[in-house]
Design a protein around this motif. Structure first.
Motif, PDB file in Angstrom:
ATOM      1  N   SER A 188       9.536  -6.310  24.738  1.00  0.00           N
ATOM      2  CA  SER A 188       9.453  -7.145  23.362  1.00  0.00           C
ATOM      3  C   SER A 188      11.097  -7.306  23.058  1.00  0.00           C
ATOM      4  CB  SER A 188       8.862  -5.836  22.418  1.00  0.00           C
ATOM      5  OG  SER A 188       9.782  -4.888  22.297  1.00  0.00           O
ATOM      6  N   GLU A 189      11.955  -6.867  23.777  1.00  0.00           N
ATOM      7  CA  GLU A 189      13.442  -6.957  23.561  1.00  0.00           C
ATOM      8  C   GLU A 189      14.044  -8.318  24.257  1.00  0.00           C
ATOM      9  OE1 GLU A 189      15.607  -2.979  22.489  1.00  0.00           O
ATOM     10  OE2 GLU A 189      14.575  -2.924  24.662  1.00  0.00           O
ATOM     11  N   LEU A 190      13.104  -8.787  25.386  1.00  0.00           N
ATOM     12  CA  LEU A 190      13.567  -9.800  26.196  1.00  0.00           C
ATOM     13  C   LEU A 190      13.217 -11.158  25.682  1.00  0.00           C
ATOM     14  CD1 LEU A 190      12.780  -8.514  29.701  1.00  0.00           C
ATOM     15  CD2 LEU A 190      14.864  -8.285  28.588  1.00  0.00           C
ATOM     16  N   LYS A 191      13.694 -12.294  25.743  1.00  0.00           N
ATOM     17  CA  LYS A 191      13.505 -13.602  25.296  1.00  0.00           C
ATOM     18  C   LYS A 191      12.203 -14.084  25.878  1.00  0.00           C
ATOM     19  CE  LYS A 191      17.870 -15.150  23.805  1.00  0.00           C
ATOM     20  NZ  LYS A 191      19.205 -16.149  24.070  1.00  0.00           N
ATOM     21  N   THR A 192      11.542 -14.510  25.215  1.00  0.00           N
ATOM     22  CA  THR A 192      10.084 -15.028  25.943  1.00  0.00           C
ATOM     23  C   THR A 192      10.235 -16.499  26.660  1.00  0.00           C
ATOM     24  OG1 THR A 192       8.776 -13.964  24.232  1.00  0.00           O
ATOM     25  CG2 THR A 192       7.825 -15.897  25.617  1.00  0.00           C
ATOM     26  N   ILE A 193       9.761 -16.414  27.972  1.00  0.00           N
ATOM     27  CA  ILE A 193       9.832 -18.002  28.560  1.00  0.00           C
ATOM     28  C   ILE A 193       8.639 -18.518  28.438  1.00  0.00           C
ATOM     29  CG2 ILE A 193      10.039 -18.756  30.864  1.00  0.00           C
ATOM     30  CD1 ILE A 193      11.978 -16.418  31.783  1.00  0.00           C
ATOM     31  N   ILE A 202       8.600  -6.975  40.116  1.00  0.00           N
ATOM     32  CA  ILE A 202       7.995  -8.322  39.637  1.00  0.00           C
ATOM     33  C   ILE A 202       8.651  -8.639  38.178  1.00  0.00           C
ATOM     34  CG2 ILE A 202       5.801  -9.075  39.006  1.00  0.00           C
ATOM     35  CD1 ILE A 202       4.494  -6.951  40.467  1.00  0.00           C
ATOM     36  N   PRO A 203       9.395  -9.804  38.093  1.00  0.00           N
ATOM     37  CA  PRO A 203      10.098 -10.349  36.907  1.00  0.00           C
ATOM     38  C   PRO A 203       8.716 -10.827  36.125  1.00  0.00           C
ATOM     39  CG  PRO A 203      10.333 -11.828  38.587  1.00  0.00           C
ATOM     40  CD  PRO A 203       9.598 -10.740  39.042  1.00  0.00           C
ATOM     41  N   ILE A 204       8.302  -9.941  35.210  1.00  0.00           N
ATOM     42  CA  ILE A 204       7.126 -10.307  34.422  1.00  0.00           C
ATOM     43  C   ILE A 204       7.279 -11.321  33.374  1.00  0.00           C
ATOM     44  CG2 ILE A 204       5.864  -7.971  34.947  1.00  0.00           C
ATOM     45  CD1 ILE A 204       6.677  -7.229  32.038  1.00  0.00           C
ATOM     46  N   ALA A 205       8.224 -11.398  32.860  1.00  0.00           N
ATOM     47  CA  ALA A 205       8.631 -12.448  31.872  1.00  0.00           C
ATOM     48  C   ALA A 205       8.564 -13.503  32.501  1.00  0.00           C
ATOM     49  CB  ALA A 205      10.066 -11.974  31.122  1.00  0.00           C
ATOM     50  N   ASN A 206       9.031 -13.790  33.748  1.00  0.00           N
ATOM     51  CA  ASN A 206       9.066 -15.240  34.405  1.00  0.00           C
ATOM     52  C   ASN A 206       7.789 -15.324  35.308  1.00  0.00           C
ATOM     53  OD1 ASN A 206      10.396 -17.798  34.910  1.00  0.00           O
ATOM     54  ND2 ASN A 206      11.490 -16.978  36.673  1.00  0.00           N
ATOM     55  N   THR A 207       6.593 -14.731  35.191  1.00  0.00           N
ATOM     56  CA  THR A 207       5.498 -14.847  36.039  1.00  0.00           C
ATOM     57  C   THR A 207       4.461 -15.193  35.145  1.00  0.00           C
ATOM     58  OG1 THR A 207       6.272 -13.101  37.066  1.00  0.00           O
ATOM     59  CG2 THR A 207       4.143 -13.425  37.275  1.00  0.00           C
ATOM     60  N   ALA A 216       1.120  -0.604  34.470  1.00  0.00           N
ATOM     61  CA  ALA A 216       1.420  -1.810  34.697  1.00  0.00           C
ATOM     62  C   ALA A 216       0.757  -2.830  34.029  1.00  0.00           C
ATOM     63  CB  ALA A 216       1.244  -1.915  36.245  1.00  0.00           C
ATOM     64  N   MET A 217      -0.520  -2.642  33.652  1.00  0.00           N
ATOM     65  CA  MET A 217      -1.525  -3.670  33.200  1.00  0.00           C
ATOM     66  C   MET A 217      -1.095  -3.811  31.700  1.00  0.00           C
ATOM     67  SD  MET A 217      -3.718  -5.122  35.035  1.00  0.00           S
ATOM     68  CE  MET A 217      -4.562  -5.877  33.772  1.00  0.00           C
ATOM     69  N   ARG A 218      -0.622  -2.792  31.202  1.00  0.00           N
ATOM     70  CA  ARG A 218      -0.045  -2.960  29.954  1.00  0.00           C
ATOM     71  C   ARG A 218       1.032  -3.706  29.666  1.00  0.00           C
ATOM     72  NH1 ARG A 218       0.987   2.277  28.991  1.00  0.00           N
ATOM     73  NH2 ARG A 218       3.196   2.200  29.285  1.00  0.00           N
ATOM     74  N   GLU A 219       2.096  -3.658  30.506  1.00  0.00           N
ATOM     75  CA  GLU A 219       3.246  -4.274  30.656  1.00  0.00           C
ATOM     76  C   GLU A 219       2.894  -6.098  30.948  1.00  0.00           C
ATOM     77  OE1 GLU A 219       6.115  -3.292  29.505  1.00  0.00           O
ATOM     78  OE2 GLU A 219       4.973  -1.400  29.370  1.00  0.00           O
ATOM     79  N   PHE A 220       1.916  -5.986  31.806  1.00  0.00           N
ATOM     80  CA  PHE A 220       1.521  -7.451  32.064  1.00  0.00           C
ATOM     81  C   PHE A 220       0.953  -8.099  30.887  1.00  0.00           C
ATOM     82  CE2 PHE A 220       0.710  -6.645  36.757  1.00  0.00           C
ATOM     83  CZ  PHE A 220       1.886  -7.211  37.248  1.00  0.00           C
ATOM     84  N   SER A 221       0.108  -6.985  30.113  1.00  0.00           N
ATOM     85  CA  SER A 221      -0.324  -7.949  29.143  1.00  0.00           C
ATOM     86  C   SER A 221       0.626  -8.104  27.954  1.00  0.00           C
ATOM     87  CB  SER A 221      -1.405  -6.763  28.390  1.00  0.00           C
ATOM     88  OG  SER A 221      -2.090  -7.179  27.154  1.00  0.00           O
ATOM     89  N   LYS A 222       1.769  -7.344  27.540  1.00  0.00           N
ATOM     90  CA  LYS A 222       2.569  -7.776  26.644  1.00  0.00           C
ATOM     91  C   LYS A 222       3.279  -8.886  27.063  1.00  0.00           C
ATOM     92  CE  LYS A 222       4.146  -2.774  25.588  1.00  0.00           C
ATOM     93  NZ  LYS A 222       5.064  -2.076  25.614  1.00  0.00           N
ATOM     94  N   ASP A 273     -16.521 -17.515  41.557  1.00  0.00           N
ATOM     95  CA  ASP A 273     -15.495 -17.944  42.557  1.00  0.00           C
ATOM     96  C   ASP A 273     -14.097 -17.512  41.943  1.00  0.00           C
ATOM     97  OD1 ASP A 273     -17.098 -19.034  44.239  1.00  0.00           O
ATOM     98  OD2 ASP A 273     -17.087 -20.891  43.397  1.00  0.00           O
ATOM     99  N   VAL A 274     -14.117 -17.391  40.808  1.00  0.00           N
ATOM    100  CA  VAL A 274     -12.707 -17.258  40.346  1.00  0.00           C
ATOM    101  C   VAL A 274     -12.768 -16.492  39.031  1.00  0.00           C
ATOM    102  CG1 VAL A 274     -12.672 -19.575  39.341  1.00  0.00           C
ATOM    103  CG2 VAL A 274     -10.427 -18.298  39.553  1.00  0.00           C
ATOM    104  N   SER A 275     -12.107 -15.359  38.919  1.00  0.00           N
ATOM    105  CA  SER A 275     -11.954 -14.344  37.683  1.00  0.00           C
ATOM    106  C   SER A 275     -10.771 -13.960  37.334  1.00  0.00           C
ATOM    107  CB  SER A 275     -13.128 -13.397  37.826  1.00  0.00           C
ATOM    108  OG  SER A 275     -14.224 -13.646  38.478  1.00  0.00           O
ATOM    109  N   TRP A 276     -10.385 -14.096  35.998  1.00  0.00           N
ATOM    110  CA  TRP A 276      -9.237 -13.715  35.479  1.00  0.00           C
ATOM    111  C   TRP A 276      -9.215 -12.629  34.402  1.00  0.00           C
ATOM    112  CZ3 TRP A 276      -4.983 -15.018  38.293  1.00  0.00           C
ATOM    113  CH2 TRP A 276      -5.297 -15.926  39.257  1.00  0.00           C
ATOM    114  N   LEU A 277      -8.465 -11.790  34.476  1.00  0.00           N
ATOM    115  CA  LEU A 277      -8.208 -10.722  33.276  1.00  0.00           C
ATOM    116  C   LEU A 277      -7.270 -11.252  32.296  1.00  0.00           C
ATOM    117  CD1 LEU A 277      -8.571  -7.509  35.337  1.00  0.00           C
ATOM    118  CD2 LEU A 277     -10.329  -8.471  34.337  1.00  0.00           C
ATOM    119  N   ASN A 278      -7.727 -11.687  31.334  1.00  0.00           N
ATOM    120  CA  ASN A 278      -6.706 -12.479  30.275  1.00  0.00           C
ATOM    121  C   ASN A 278      -5.967 -11.231  29.426  1.00  0.00           C
ATOM    122  OD1 ASN A 278      -7.439 -14.783  31.043  1.00  0.00           O
ATOM    123  ND2 ASN A 278      -8.567 -15.406  28.859  1.00  0.00           N
ATOM    124  N   SER A 279      -4.779 -11.476  29.209  1.00  0.00           N
ATOM    125  CA  SER A 279      -4.194 -10.628  28.303  1.00  0.00           C
ATOM    126  C   SER A 279      -4.670 -10.873  27.039  1.00  0.00           C
ATOM    127  CB  SER A 279      -2.496 -11.001  28.185  1.00  0.00           C
ATOM    128  OG  SER A 279      -1.752 -11.074  29.568  1.00  0.00           O
TER     129      SER A 279
END
Length: 325
Positions: A7-12, A50-55, A70-76, A100-106
Motif C-alpha cells: 500500500s506504500e508503493l506507487k501503483t503502476i 516477484i515484483p508484484i507491483a509491476n506484474t 502470497a495470494m493476499r499480496e497478489f490481490s492487493k 480452457d482458461v480460468s483466472w482468479l481475479n483480485s
C-alpha cells in the motif's frame, strides 16, 4: 533498511506493467515482506523475487503451490492468478472462465463501474452486441495489418509475407462483415480469415502443410506455440476486463451464455496480430517453450497489447452506450 508494504508503493497502471510469469516446480510464498518463488537445487533452496507491483498475471504450472499470504499480496497489487498445466497450457481453476482458461481475479469492492454501466446499457440488445462484435473484428483487422506489415516484421528474414495476399485476406474479411446478421455469421467469417492467415504464415516461413490442432502430444511445435501464446493473450485479456470492471460473462461474440466469453473476445484483438506469426517463426527457429514465451511477452510489451485491449473496450463501451442518449 525498512520494509515497505504494498500500500506504500506507487501503483503502476496494468497497461504499463512489464511482467507476466509462468512458474513450475516451485513454491510461492511471502518472505520478509516480499512475494517470492522458491526452487530447490540439491540441498539448497533458491529464492527469487516477484515484483508484484509491476506484474499483470501469474500462471502456476506443474508442481507449484502458493500460500494464503502470497495470494493476499497478489490481490492487493491487482495481480491475476491462473492455474495451468505444463508449459502454460491448458489453464485450470474454478472461477470466472470455464474449460480452457480460468483466472482468479483480485477481489475488491471498489472496482470501477463506469464502463460496466456503459456495457450493460446495450448488452441485452442483440443488434448492439452484434455491432460490438463487428467493431472488435475491425480493430482486430487493423492490428493484424499494423503488426504483420510493420518495420519490425519486415526485418524478420525468416518471415517473408506477401503484402498483397495479406491485404486481400483482410479486405475480404472486412467486406464480408458488413453482411453479417448474427454472431454466428461473424464467427463463420472469422474462421475463414483465420484459416487463410495460418496458410499465409506457414508459407511465409516455409513450414509446409499446416492444420490447426489443439492439445495432445502428437501436435507439431507451431500448434503447441499457438496454444501457449493464446493462453498468455487470455491472461492479458482477463486483466483488461478486470481493470475496466467488466465481468467475463458479458461477451459480444463467443456466446452470452458462456461465462468466459468476453476474455476470448478481447484476446482476439491481438492474438492473430502478435501470437500467430511468432508461433511459426519460433517453430522454424527451433525455440523451446521458454524462448517462445519470451518472444511473446516482448511482443506484447513492444506492441502495447494490454493498452490496446483496454482502449478497445473503452471505445466500444462509450460508442454503443445507451446511457444519456
Amino acid at each position: 533498511m525498512e520494509d515497505f508494504s504494498p500500500s506504500e508503493l506507487k501503483t503502476i497502471l496494468h497497461s504499463k506493467r512489464a511482467n507476466l510469469y509462468y512458474l513450475e516446480y516451485c513454491r510461492v510464498l511471502v518472505n520478509g515482506g516480499r512475494v517470492e518463488y522458491v526452487t530447490e537445487e540439491g540441498k539448497k533452496s533458491l529464492y527469487w523475487n516477484i515484483p508484484i507491483a509491476n506484474t499483470t498475471a501469474v500462471l502456476l504450472g506443474t508442481g507449484t503451490s502458493i500460500t494464503q499470504a502470497a495470494m493476499r499480496e497478489f490481490s492487493k497489487a491487482g495481480v491475476l492468478v491462473g492455474f495451468c498445466g505444463g508449459g502454460g497450457t491448458p489453464l485450470f481453476s474454478a472461477n470466472e472462465v470455464e474449460v480452457d482458461v480460468s483466472w482468479l481475479n483480485s477481489q475488491s469492492e471498489y472496482r470501477p463501474t463506469e464502463y460496466l454501466q456503459h456495457w450493460v446499457s446495450f448488452w441485452f440488445r442483440d443488434d448492439k452486441r452484434l455491432e460490438a462484435a463487428i467493431a472488435f473484428q475491425k480493430i482486430r483487422i487493423d492490428q493484424i495489418r499494423r503488426f504483420w506489415l510493420s518495420a519490425r516484421m519486415q526485418r524478420e528474414s525468416s518471415f517473408s509475407i506477401s503484402e498483397v495476399q495479406l491485404i486481400g485476406v483482410l479486405d475480404s474479411f472486412s467486406a464480408r462483415l458488413t453482411s453479417c446478421q448474427t454472431s454466428n455469421d461473424v464467427l463463420a467469417q472469422e474462421a475463414i480469415m483465420t484459416k487463410a492467415l495460418y496458410k499465409l504464415a506457414a508459407n511465409a516461413v516455409k513450414f509446409g502443410d499446416f492444420t490447426r490442432a489443439k492439445g495432445g502430444s502428437g501436435v507439431d511445435m507451431a500448434n503447441r506455440f499457438l496454444d501457449h501464446g493464446n493462453y498468455l493473450a487470455y491472461g492479458l485479456a482477463a486483466t483488461a476486463c478486470w481493470v475496466i470492471g467488466l465481468p467475463h460473462g458479458l461477451s459480444v461474440l463467443h456466446g452470452k451464455t458462456r461465462r468466459g466469453g468476453l476474455v476470448f473476445d478481447v484476446a482476439d484483438l491481438i492474438k492473430d496480430a502478435l501470437v500467430l506469426p511468432q508461433a511459426f517463426i519460433a517453430a522454424m527457429a527451433g525455440d523451446d517453450e521458454q524462448e517462445f514465451r519470451q518472444r511473446i511477452i516482448t511482443g506484447f510489451q513492444q506492441g502495447e497489447a494490454l493498452d490496446r485491449m483496454i482502449d478497445a473496450i473503452k471505445e466500444v463501451a462509450e460508442t454503443l452506450s445507451e446511457a444519456g442518449k
